[in-house]
Scaffold this motif. Structure first.
Motif, PDB file in Angstrom:
ATOM      1  N   VAL A 161      -8.206  -6.332  18.080  1.00  0.00           N
ATOM      2  CA  VAL A 161      -9.381  -6.459  17.219  1.00  0.00           C
ATOM      3  C   VAL A 161      -9.311  -7.732  16.386  1.00  0.00           C
ATOM      4  CG1 VAL A 161      -8.621  -5.157  15.162  1.00  0.00           C
ATOM      5  CG2 VAL A 161     -11.020  -5.096  15.850  1.00  0.00           C
ATOM      6  N   THR A 162      -8.115  -8.189  16.059  1.00  0.00           N
ATOM      7  CA  THR A 162      -7.984  -9.421  15.283  1.00  0.00           C
ATOM      8  C   THR A 162      -8.580 -10.600  16.042  1.00  0.00           C
ATOM      9  OG1 THR A 162      -6.035  -8.646  14.094  1.00  0.00           O
ATOM     10  CG2 THR A 162      -6.338 -11.016  14.215  1.00  0.00           C
ATOM     11  N   GLY A 163      -8.300 -10.664  17.342  1.00  0.00           N
ATOM     12  CA  GLY A 163      -8.876 -11.738  18.145  1.00  0.00           C
ATOM     13  C   GLY A 163     -10.397 -11.755  18.037  1.00  0.00           C
ATOM     14  N   VAL A 179       3.030  -5.572  13.075  1.00  0.00           N
ATOM     15  CA  VAL A 179       3.054  -6.717  13.980  1.00  0.00           C
ATOM     16  C   VAL A 179       2.629  -7.955  13.183  1.00  0.00           C
ATOM     17  CG1 VAL A 179       0.649  -6.310  14.700  1.00  0.00           C
ATOM     18  CG2 VAL A 179       2.199  -7.538  16.222  1.00  0.00           C
ATOM     19  N   ASP A 180       3.178  -9.113  13.556  1.00  0.00           N
ATOM     20  CA  ASP A 180       2.720 -10.356  12.936  1.00  0.00           C
ATOM     21  C   ASP A 180       1.539 -10.877  13.741  1.00  0.00           C
ATOM     22  OD1 ASP A 180       4.813 -10.264  11.072  1.00  0.00           O
ATOM     23  OD2 ASP A 180       6.185 -11.133  12.528  1.00  0.00           O
ATOM     24  N   LEU A 181       0.404 -10.996  13.115  1.00  0.00           N
ATOM     25  CA  LEU A 181      -0.808 -11.393  13.824  1.00  0.00           C
ATOM     26  C   LEU A 181      -0.826 -12.902  14.053  1.00  0.00           C
ATOM     27  CD1 LEU A 181      -3.276  -9.189  11.765  1.00  0.00           C
ATOM     28  CD2 LEU A 181      -2.413  -8.728  14.084  1.00  0.00           C
ATOM     29  N   ASP A 182      -1.259 -13.271  15.233  1.00  0.00           N
ATOM     30  CA  ASP A 182      -1.337 -14.676  15.596  1.00  0.00           C
ATOM     31  C   ASP A 182      -2.773 -15.148  15.367  1.00  0.00           C
ATOM     32  OD1 ASP A 182      -0.650 -17.106  16.586  1.00  0.00           O
ATOM     33  OD2 ASP A 182      -0.765 -16.509  18.700  1.00  0.00           O
ATOM     34  N   VAL A 187      -7.168 -18.863   8.852  1.00  0.00           N
ATOM     35  CA  VAL A 187      -7.293 -17.429   8.578  1.00  0.00           C
ATOM     36  C   VAL A 187      -6.084 -16.990   7.752  1.00  0.00           C
ATOM     37  CG1 VAL A 187      -7.427 -15.120   9.591  1.00  0.00           C
ATOM     38  CG2 VAL A 187      -8.609 -17.052  10.692  1.00  0.00           C
ATOM     39  N   ILE A 188      -6.353 -16.322   6.649  1.00  0.00           N
ATOM     40  CA  ILE A 188      -5.283 -15.880   5.750  1.00  0.00           C
ATOM     41  C   ILE A 188      -4.877 -14.455   6.123  1.00  0.00           C
ATOM     42  CG2 ILE A 188      -4.691 -15.380   3.351  1.00  0.00           C
ATOM     43  CD1 ILE A 188      -7.049 -17.372   2.643  1.00  0.00           C
TER      44      ILE A 188
ATOM     45  N   MET B  41       9.256 -16.325  16.850  1.00  0.00           N
ATOM     46  CA  MET B  41       9.105 -15.799  15.496  1.00  0.00           C
ATOM     47  C   MET B  41       8.529 -16.815  14.520  1.00  0.00           C
ATOM     48  SD  MET B  41      12.548 -13.502  14.989  1.00  0.00           S
ATOM     49  CE  MET B  41      11.980 -12.974  13.364  1.00  0.00           C
ATOM     50  N   ASN B  42       8.332 -18.043  15.027  1.00  0.00           N
ATOM     51  CA  ASN B  42       7.738 -19.060  14.178  1.00  0.00           C
ATOM     52  C   ASN B  42       8.585 -19.371  12.933  1.00  0.00           C
ATOM     53  OD1 ASN B  42       5.769 -20.960  13.803  1.00  0.00           O
ATOM     54  ND2 ASN B  42       4.325 -19.576  12.801  1.00  0.00           N
TER      55      ASN B  42
END
Lengths: 221, 221
Positions: A161-163, A179-182, A187-188, B41-42
């Protein structure tokens, strides 16, 4: 006019200052010195002055700070002088907890919509807002001025959904998914990884145990 | 044998390493170099190596790290190789969300009791555990081996009950109440201040707005 780059650590401390100043204001304290604030908050007075100097200092230090003024100015920095429109994606316990949290609304964080994939929740009222089917979220974002999306759904759904949300102009996400969103640079994302927090606690418990055992645990030299 | 003092920042990153390594393990990746992990992991490869060196390095770097081994060792540091018994004080939405979070139990965080002051919730079942009256919490702590107390109640109640809990030997608190708890040095507190997190997000939104307006907002020089 370029704004000085403020470190994450300083930003991270601003809400805490705001919280203590709010308590002082409620207790009708009018002025406070950095020394007094330092004792109350258990940080050094010099850190307080350094932190405040990032934003021009907030007034005379000899006299102490004016509590009302300082509270208001930090509130402005935190964007609390304008309303923010939120939607919550995920109407489970956590989404409901956030939707029902009165203090957010008091600070101008107004929930405008709540979405879920579970039909059993459709129409359920949370603080006067009906839970809507997840399929409607993108149209909703297109048709309303939404400042913040709150994600309280499992990680796979959150990534998908983030995409979509980002394509439709969402610029700020409060992410509770594990999860770390890419996301693109503009985008903050502010993460609340509850499991990470619990593991940090567990690390400290474990370290204390090792110390009590005098380093008998071989896995840590 | 003295254990090296590990910085808060390093501790804060361990759960994230654990999370990524868990994903790699699930994807049947056997070895990974610090460079590959760094891209995933950036963070920089040198930071990864420095972080791991706090704990002896976790194996040869030329070869890359053994994913299984690294996952397990970091898990041990995080205390995930032993069970932890939790009680939750506050059975509102947030307490229920935490009680129902299956992944905590998978990692060995076992909820043993849930307490609330609201009689309407007494007897309600959350993952097989009945909500008990708040009056019973101290007896329960005395009679059971409780490692972690989770506080999901408003701040006044949290301050009061913390004093009691500490007197009765509680040594670790996962605190969601909107207050910094004042505890003796040997009591570990891990805070999740949700409002602080939302305000940090709001700060960043506000800063972006100011930058877009070219510093027109007078409140920030």
């Amino acid at each position: 006019m370029e704004e000085k780059e403020i470190s994450q650590a300083v930003i991270g401390r601003l809400p805490r200052y705001y919280r203590y100043l709010g308590d002082l204001k409620a207790a009708h304290v009018e002025r406070i010195s950095s020394q007094e604030l330092s004792e109350l908050m258990n940080v050094t007075a010099s850190q307080i002055r350094q932190d405040f100097n990032n934003f021009g200092g907030f007034g005379q230090q000899g006299y102490g700070y004016n509590v009302d003024y300082l509270h208001e100015e930090i509130g402005k920095l935190l964007g609390l002088n304008t309303d923010h429109h939120l939607i919550i994606i995920g109407a489970g316990n956590l989404g409901q907890a956030l939707a029902n949290y009165v203090n957010f609304e008091k600070r101008g964080f107004i929930v405008k919509g709540i979405f879920d994939i579970n039909p059993a929740l459709y129409g359920k009222q949370l603080r006067g807002i009906q839970v809507k089917p997840m399929e409607e979220v993108i149209d909703f974002v297109d048709q309303n001025d939404i400042d913040i999306v709150v994600l309280t759904i499992p990680k796979n759904g959150a990534v998908d959904v983030t995409g979509q949300l980002v394509k439709h102009g969402v610029k700020a996400i409060w992410n509770f998914a594990h999860v770390d969103l890419d996301v693109p640079e503009d985008v903050i994302v502010e993460n609340v990884h509850l499991s990470d927090s619990l593991m940090k606690l567990s690390y400290k418990i474990n370290r204390r145990k090792r110390e009590e055992n005098g380093g008998k645990n071989k896995s840590v030299r």
